[in-house]
Design a protein around this motif. Structure first.
Motif, mmCIF file in Angstrom:
data_model
loop_
_atom_site.group_PDB
_atom_site.id
_atom_site.type_symbol
_atom_site.label_atom_id
_atom_site.label_comp_id
_atom_site.label_asym_id
_atom_site.label_seq_id
_atom_site.Cartn_x
_atom_site.Cartn_y
_atom_site.Cartn_z
ATOM 1 N N TYR A 272 0.937 -1.130 0.171
ATOM 2 C CA TYR A 272 0.046 0.104 -0.058
ATOM 3 C C TYR A 272 0.893 1.031 -0.037
ATOM 4 O O TYR A 272 0.408 2.329 -0.462
ATOM 5 N N LEU A 273 1.952 1.221 0.698
ATOM 6 C CA LEU A 273 2.718 2.454 0.706
ATOM 7 C C LEU A 273 4.052 1.989 0.755
ATOM 8 O O LEU A 273 4.625 1.031 1.082
ATOM 9 N N GLU A 274 5.229 3.140 0.285
ATOM 10 C CA GLU A 274 6.415 2.733 0.385
ATOM 11 C C GLU A 274 7.170 3.122 1.751
ATOM 12 O O GLU A 274 8.370 3.323 1.833
ATOM 13 N N ARG A 275 6.378 3.107 2.876
ATOM 14 C CA ARG A 275 7.156 3.693 4.081
ATOM 15 C C ARG A 275 7.513 2.402 5.067
ATOM 16 O O ARG A 275 7.245 2.519 6.260
ATOM 17 N N TRP A 276 8.002 1.590 4.546
ATOM 18 C CA TRP A 276 8.378 0.307 5.340
ATOM 19 C C TRP A 276 9.550 0.577 6.564
ATOM 20 O O TRP A 276 9.229 0.276 7.691
ATOM 21 N N LEU B 45 20.930 13.975 8.865
ATOM 22 C CA LEU B 45 19.950 14.933 9.163
ATOM 23 C C LEU B 45 20.451 16.407 9.302
ATOM 24 O O LEU B 45 20.075 17.408 8.588
ATOM 25 N N GLY B 46 21.887 16.521 9.786
ATOM 26 C CA GLY B 46 22.627 17.616 9.918
ATOM 27 C C GLY B 46 22.834 18.118 8.340
ATOM 28 O O GLY B 46 22.618 19.224 8.109
ATOM 29 N N LEU B 109 14.034 11.101 3.546
ATOM 30 C CA LEU B 109 13.634 10.735 2.211
ATOM 31 C C LEU B 109 12.408 11.294 1.721
ATOM 32 O O LEU B 109 12.093 11.689 0.865
ATOM 33 N N ILE B 110 11.367 11.436 2.773
ATOM 34 C CA ILE B 110 10.030 12.019 2.414
ATOM 35 C C ILE B 110 10.281 13.623 2.132
ATOM 36 O O ILE B 110 9.878 14.199 1.005
ATOM 37 N N VAL B 111 10.792 14.291 3.012
ATOM 38 C CA VAL B 111 11.138 15.673 2.873
ATOM 39 C C VAL B 111 11.985 16.168 1.925
ATOM 40 O O VAL B 111 11.846 16.868 1.014
ATOM 41 N N TRP B 112 13.267 15.567 1.545
ATOM 42 C CA TRP B 112 14.401 16.115 0.603
ATOM 43 C C TRP B 112 14.408 15.042 -0.692
ATOM 44 O O TRP B 112 15.193 15.651 -1.382
ATOM 45 N N TYR B 213 22.761 12.629 0.774
ATOM 46 C CA TYR B 213 22.026 11.622 -0.054
ATOM 47 C C TYR B 213 21.367 10.525 1.032
ATOM 48 O O TYR B 213 22.040 10.513 1.989
ATOM 49 N N PRO B 214 20.389 10.129 0.640
ATOM 50 C CA PRO B 214 19.711 8.866 1.354
ATOM 51 C C PRO B 214 20.884 7.788 1.410
ATOM 52 O O PRO B 214 21.580 7.285 0.322
ATOM 53 N N GLY B 215 21.210 7.181 2.612
ATOM 54 C CA GLY B 215 22.211 6.331 2.752
ATOM 55 C C GLY B 215 23.405 6.864 3.413
ATOM 56 O O GLY B 215 24.360 6.164 3.631
ATOM 57 N N LEU B 216 23.521 8.234 3.408
ATOM 58 C CA LEU B 216 24.744 8.777 4.270
ATOM 59 C C LEU B 216 24.833 8.038 5.583
ATOM 60 O O LEU B 216 25.844 7.906 6.108
ATOM 61 N N ASP B 217 23.501 8.068 6.349
ATOM 62 C CA ASP B 217 23.659 7.489 7.654
ATOM 63 C C ASP B 217 24.398 6.128 7.767
ATOM 64 O O ASP B 217 25.217 5.880 8.453
#
Lengths: 309, 286
Positions: A272-276, B45-46, B109-112, B213-217
């Motif tokens: 349903y969504l990609e937020r796993w 996040l920083g 990921l959602i925000v940026w 980038y996502p995955g930097l963490d």
């Protein structure tokens, strides 16, 4: 009562492919694989008091070894499978030797660092692992000449392996050696004083756990016929650990139930969504705060209280 | 020649960034006895907050300050409201930090979004420093300088101030520290905020080198773990030396044997764990 419940459960599991659709049969196979994995991690977390955040390493090592031998060297399945198990178990021996220099959080950090090293290598060493493309073009074996390509056939295959694995692991923890492992968790100094080699008990358990992790890894790669570095990621290790803790570490049934819950949750949420990841994190936080000893012990307590009334 | 100089500078700059990350991680671990697995996410996040801050303020250093403050506030909230109720349950606390790290990563990921966002170095540092016929990337030198200044400041904080004495006491013997009247609970929050601030500011400062980038963490967390395993828990000197060793191995490993950079990282770890399980400068084993 207990035996009756076991027989009923066995009949239900055996009869399920006759009534369920392919989607559900495949889901069942995945649950069996996750159950083996969770049960093997439970040996360390539940009975040894050693919380590992690197259990995905065994999935990845076994899967990549078997896939690489099959694709690059053209070995047959009956050679790749035992070789993958041997390689993974040997590396488990090495990792255990390193990680068990510490216990507690040191152990957790080292297992996490080691598995992240493997994850990074799987991404970078494209010549061997295919990098971000993963390794595809794999096939399922045909044990004793029986094809397990169909969903139902694979279901029975993984069910058989899961029953064998969980039975073996249950025997392991109920054996005198298992008692020594539990002793090393609760009273490591006394166990030492009693003449047990606590380090060796832990190391052997680590290796044994790695071996069953490798078995799950083989099933994993047979199921997907594909392997990608994400199988080795921290998320993947965390999913296994969440299953163990959510179900109830240190019980035989707990991690199996927990693994099934995590897998079902993941499948339905992903549909349903990609937020796993978000949900996985939230469930982690909630379980630790509200149900720290897991679903199965929680329900058992509730059931006993209800019976008393 | 150019290759070695550039790679050495790269490794020194990465070492500086790792120090900003690992110093806080190590102090938190030393004092609170928990491995803060959100630390990589705080760094990321920083970096993302730096991206946003740079739209509001024109200066990278100001953005780093802002990023550090916001991440410190976030860390303080996590410590006060989520970790504190679990006091005494170290495993639970670590698992919660793991859960939070997933939540933070997904929120970023959602925000940026999923594409890497580059962060520009300050204009004055964009041009390389040319000495003779060898060019030094100026920004990396600046990062190294910041890390050294931070290390000296932290060292003075730990060795010369009342707060530092209390932290050292807490690392060495928590129960005695409590018994002599050190407000350990407030100390926990302070150290957690400090560690988060360093990680957050480090993420912004690292931006021009690594981008957000996502995955930097998950790229940074294992490096921080390896630094602390090498250097020893709760030791600033250990974090400092460990950061530069890890960065050197990682940088030269990536340049010379790109496929196996991660495997090479694992070697010093084996040596240290085999011969000195508490790390090079650890006061006690992890």
């Amino acid at each position: 009562m207990n035996r009756l419940a076991c027989i009923a459960l066995g009949l239900a599991l055996a009869g399920f492919p006759l009534v369920g659709g392919d989607f559900y049969i495949n889901l069942g196979s995945q649950i069996f694989i996750a159950a083996i994995l969770a049960a093997s991690l439970n040996l360390l977390v539940g009975y040894g008091g050693l919380v590992s955040l690197g259990h995905a390493a065994w999935i990845g090592l076994a899967a990549y070894t078997s896939a690489w031998l099959y694709l690059r060297l053209g070995f047959a399945h009956w050679i790749t499978a035992p070789l993958a198990l041997v390689v993974t178990t040997l590396i488990a021996g090495l990792f255990g030797w390193i990680a068990l220099r510490a216990t507690g959080l040191g152990f957790l950090m080292i297992t996490l660092a080691l598995s992240q090293v493997l994850w990074g290598t799987a991404y970078r060493w494209a010549a061997v692992t295919g990098g971000d493309n993963g390794l595809s073009g794999l096939t399922r074996p045909a044990p004793f000449g029986i094809s397990i390509d169909a969903p139902a056939a694979f279901y029975y295959f993984s069910l058989t392996v899961a029953i064998l694995a969980i039975w073996m692991m249950a025997r392991f923890v109920n054996s005198p050696f298992g008692a020594a492992l539990r002793g090393s968790r609760d009273e490591s100094r006394r166990m030492n004083a009693l003449g047990h080699n606590v380090w060796l008990v832990r190391w052997l358990s680590f290796v044994y756990s790695g071996f069953w992790g490798a078995v799950a890894g083989l099933l994993f790669v047979y199921y997907h016929k594909y392997i990608h570095p994400t199988a080795l990621s921290l998320t993947s290790s965390a999913e296994v650990l969440l299953g163990v803790i959510a179900g109830g570490a240190g019980t035989v049934a707990g991690p199996i139930v927990g693994a099934a819950i995590v897998l079902l949750l993941k499948n339905y949420v992903s549909a349903y969504l990609e937020r796993w990841n978000m949900l996985l994190g939230a469930v982690f936080v909630l379980i630790v705060i509200f149900m720290p000893d897991g679903v199965v012990p929680g329900f058992r307590r509730w059931w006993l209280r209800w019976r008393k009334q | 020649m150019q290759f070695w100089i550039v790679q050495t500078l790269n490794s020194l700059a990465l070492g500086g960034l790792l120090f900003l990350l690992a110093a806080g991680f190590s102090l938190i671990f030393g004092l609170m006895r928990i491995a803060n697995l959100t630390h990589g996410s705080l760094f990321m996040l920083g970096a993302y907050l730096g991206v946003t801050a740079l739209k509001l303020v024109p200066n990278l250093w100001l953005a780093a300050l802002l990023g550090g403050l916001v991440v410190a506030a976030f860390g303080g909230l996590v410590e006060r409201f989520i970790l504190r109720p679990l006091a005494g349950n170290a495993l639970g606390q670590v698992l919660v930090t793991l859960g939070i790290s997933f939540i933070v990563a997904d929120t970023c990921l959602i925000v940026w979004g999923g594409d890497p966002i580059p962060i520009a170095a300050p204009a004055s540092l964009q041009r390389p420093l040319v000495v003779g016929n060898i060019a030094f990337p100026a920004y990396r030198l600046a990062v190294l300088g910041i890390a050294i200044v931070t290390a000296i400041a932290l060292h003075l904080l730990m060795e010369r101030t009342r707060l530092g004495a209390m932290i050292r006491a807490g690392v060495d013997d928590m129960q005695m520290a409590r018994a002599v009247g050190i407000p350990v609970s407030r100390l926990f929050t302070t150290v957690f905020c400090l560690g988060a601030a360093l990680a957050g500011a480090g993420g912004v400062i690292g931006g021009p080198i690594m981008s957000a980038y996502p995955g930097l963490d998950t790229d940074m967390l294992p490096l921080a773990l390896i630094v602390v395993i090498l250097g020893g828990v709760g030791s600033l000197l250990g974090a400092f030396v460990g950061s530069f060793i890890t960065a050197a191995i990682y940088t030269f490993g990536s340049a010379l044997l790109p496929d196996l950079a991660y495997v090479i990282l694992f070697l010093p770890m084996i040596f240290v764990i085999a011969f000195r399980p508490r790390g090079l400068f650890g006061r006690k084993s992890a």
